[in-house]
Each structure stands twice: as structure tokens, then as C-alpha cells.
Design a protein around this motif. Sequence first.
Motif: not given
Length: 461
Positions: A249-250, A253, A371, A399
Motif C-alpha cells: 500500500n502506498h 512504502k 503501490a 497490500a
Amino acid sequence: MKKHASKPDFSSFSLSSDILSAVEKAGYKKATNVQLETIPAILKGRDVLARAETGSGKTAAFVLPLLELLSSHNIYRQQDVAHRFDGSKRASRNCIQILVFVPTRELAIQVREVFEQISAEITPPLRCLSVYGGVKINPQMMALRGGADILVSTPGRLLDLADQNAIKFNQVKALVIDEVDRLMKGDFEDEIQRIIKLLPKKRQNLMFTATFPDSIRNLVREIMNDPAIINIDELLEKPETTQRVITVNHDRKNDLLAHLLKDNDWSQVLIFCSAKRTCDNLVKKLKKRDVKAIAMHGNQEQKKRAAALRDFKAGKERILIATDVAARGIDIEQLSCVINYDLPRSPNDYIHRIGRTGRAGETGMAISLIAHHEFQHFRVIEKRNDIRLEREQIEGFEADEQAPPPPEKTKPKKKKRSIRKILHKRSENSTLQNTETKDPVTNKKKREPDTTVNPHIWGNR
Ligand code: AMP
């Protein structure tokens, strides 16, 4: 581990003991393919056009023979190239003897360092300088006053120096254009052309490039004199790089990156970000997570940038965060890992980035952290480079959404070629095959001389 098949060592070339000793100290045992073909041709005084990528040993391929020509008298006599080099004379005030063009300042420093390393035992010592933009011009003007045997330069700054009368070209004996394809892409063509007009006509020309776009063909036609064409497809060693793609997931990171950096014992890691600001931010974010890293990008003062590179190269710093531009051409031995924090814009840049690891037979690791918003872009990178990588998840950093499956490997579609191109190709082929023509006087068949010209590079002349 370095692997070299049974290739000859450097003692098979006509190189002086000073140079051979420096080569040994540099740890080069066997000559690489590009060196095997290029060194003898340059020693004979020939112009050389070599296809060679970063990592093929191309720098040493021109540094060794040029230093030999510059420093040894006998070789000129033996090989009848006295007209090009007069080793007895050192470059006089503001004059230079060998001019090397490179696309970036990092590469300018790096190439100058190789010249210095290999010429370390030559007496009297040779003077090697590098000049490039982004720093004050005055110290460079002062340095040039004493003249230089070797000058490594980016084209823009060299023109500035020429405009200020800080440099004279009348003693130039050899011109090297390194990474020509990058120079041409970087809009340096005009600058190079302007400088070439200032050089003496009688000189040795050497060009190194990874690709042959039209702009290079034209340059070759214009400036080279019956060059030895060395088309090296094979790199020094095929880079042994393991490529991994990790979905995340962004907003996780940074955590994942810190986790990977702590959890793995990579000796040195180069992390790529797409923006200069991201590099600095990431240094701070990693610091908060107890990971020390330094940044290198174009917004920094040259001093800071050079210090970052020096410390990283010397192994004082383990983690360097850089943009593509800043990292271009950097050659760091035994770089164990490259991480794409942001994906590169182009599929080509992806290959350049991962080429920074797995050099010269060392195995390396290239990791892309992607992502969701980057999935599509990474597919394009895979497709264009004809690769297909499994998506991984790291425990604790999974994620949310399931990452889409990797794209199917499809056969590349045949490109539609325009009628014009097909006709052009046919006429090219027919000219190629038609080496037997009739003598208009005797009406007998005569054979065209066998030239070294490679029609794929030169086209028809
Ligand atoms: P280059 O292609 O010039 O960027 O060189 C890539 C790397 O290969 C550099 O780290 C050089 O020090 C190294 N190298 C150059 N020639 C040799 C050789 N003959 N044997 C082993 N390493 C080499």
C-alpha cells in the motif's frame, strides 16, 4: 565473484610496464571483449566506433591505449602514428592533448579518475583534468592555464571555456566521445559540432555508444576516418541481477523500505526516487525509522553532491537515494542492491537502473516497490522489456487489494513497415549484395574493395 573465461590477459597488448602494473593494481585480470578488440585498434592509431554499454569495461578500453600512445615514444615509431602523437611534448599553456566528451559531470569525474589511476606510474606524470557545468568556471579556467594532457568534459562547459579563451585546441591528438547516444539525446549535438570545428583535422576519433540512432550515423560519417567498427553485443559479464517486485500500500512504502533495509545485509543500496524533493524527504522518513541514508540530486550544491557520491563510493555510507539524472553513469563496484522506490518513467530507464547492480559478474538484486497506482505502469515496463516478474507480498506489509496477476508473456507483434522503408531496405540490400559490377571500359566484372564499413551503421554512402 568475478568470472572470466579463458581470455588473454593485458600482457598480450603492447602496453608499457607502467600501465600494466597499474592495470594489475586496479584488479583487472583478463581483458573484456570490448577491450580485446578496441585496444589493438587504438594502438594502431585507427579511429574506432565501438558499441559498448556501461559495465562492459569501455572506459579502460580507451584509457589504456590512449595513455600508451601519449606516454610512449617507441610505439609511435613502431606503428607509424607519429603524426598523431608526440609523446615528448606535454601540453602547453591552455592546451590539451586528449579530449573526452561525456554526458554528465559524475561520468566526467569517474573517467578522469580512471585516467589518473592507470597513469599513476607513468613518468613524467600526465595531467588529467575534468570540467563540467553547475560549478564556478573560474577555478576550471585557472586549472587549464597549465594545460592538460587529458581533459574530460561535458560539452556545454567546454564551449563556455572556449568562448572565454581558456582553452586552445591546436594540440589535440585524440577525441573520445563516450556514451554518444546519451549525449545526442541530451541535446548536446550542436555543442559537439561547434567544438569539433575547432579541433585540428588530423586527430584520432573514438566513439563509444550503446545504440546507433541516426544522429550518430551522421556524426560518424562527418568526423570519422575509416573507423574500426566494433560491435560488441555482449557485456563484460551478463549482469546477474535478481529482479523482484513487491506490492505494498502506498502509505506503507516507507515502513516496508525501512524493514527491507534493516532485514537484509546488502552491503550497499542505491534507491531511486523520481523527484529531487522525494530524495530529501525519504532521507528524513528513513531516519525516523532508524535507517541512515544520504541523498544525491541536482538541487544540491555540487560540493554536497560530490561528497555524497564520494562517501557512498568509499563505502562510508550504505544507502544512497538518488534521481535518475544524478545517478546516470555512476559506476559503483559491487553495488548489491538497487531499489525502485518510485518507478522510472520509461522502460529504458528501468534497464539502466537495474544495470547499476550485478556489475562485472557480481550478483545483484533489483527491487521495485509498487503501490496500486503503479501496477499499470509496471506492466508497461515489463511488456516493453519483455520480462515478466512475480508479484511478492512481504508479511506484515501486504497490500489491501490483491495485486493483479502479472501480464501474460505475449509474442511481440510484427511491426507494420511502411512501403517506403521496405523499398529503402531492398535497395540497401541490393547495393550490399551487388559488390560485383562491370567495369565500364573493359566490360569485365570487377569486385568492389572489401571495406570495414558496416552498412547497418553507416547506411549507403
Ligand atoms: P565501464 O564499462 O567502463 O563502466 O566499466 C565497468 C566496471 O568494470 C568498472 O568498475 C571497471 O573498473 C571494471 N573493469 C574494467 N575492465 C575490467 C577488466 N578487464 N576486468 C575486470 N573489471 C574491469
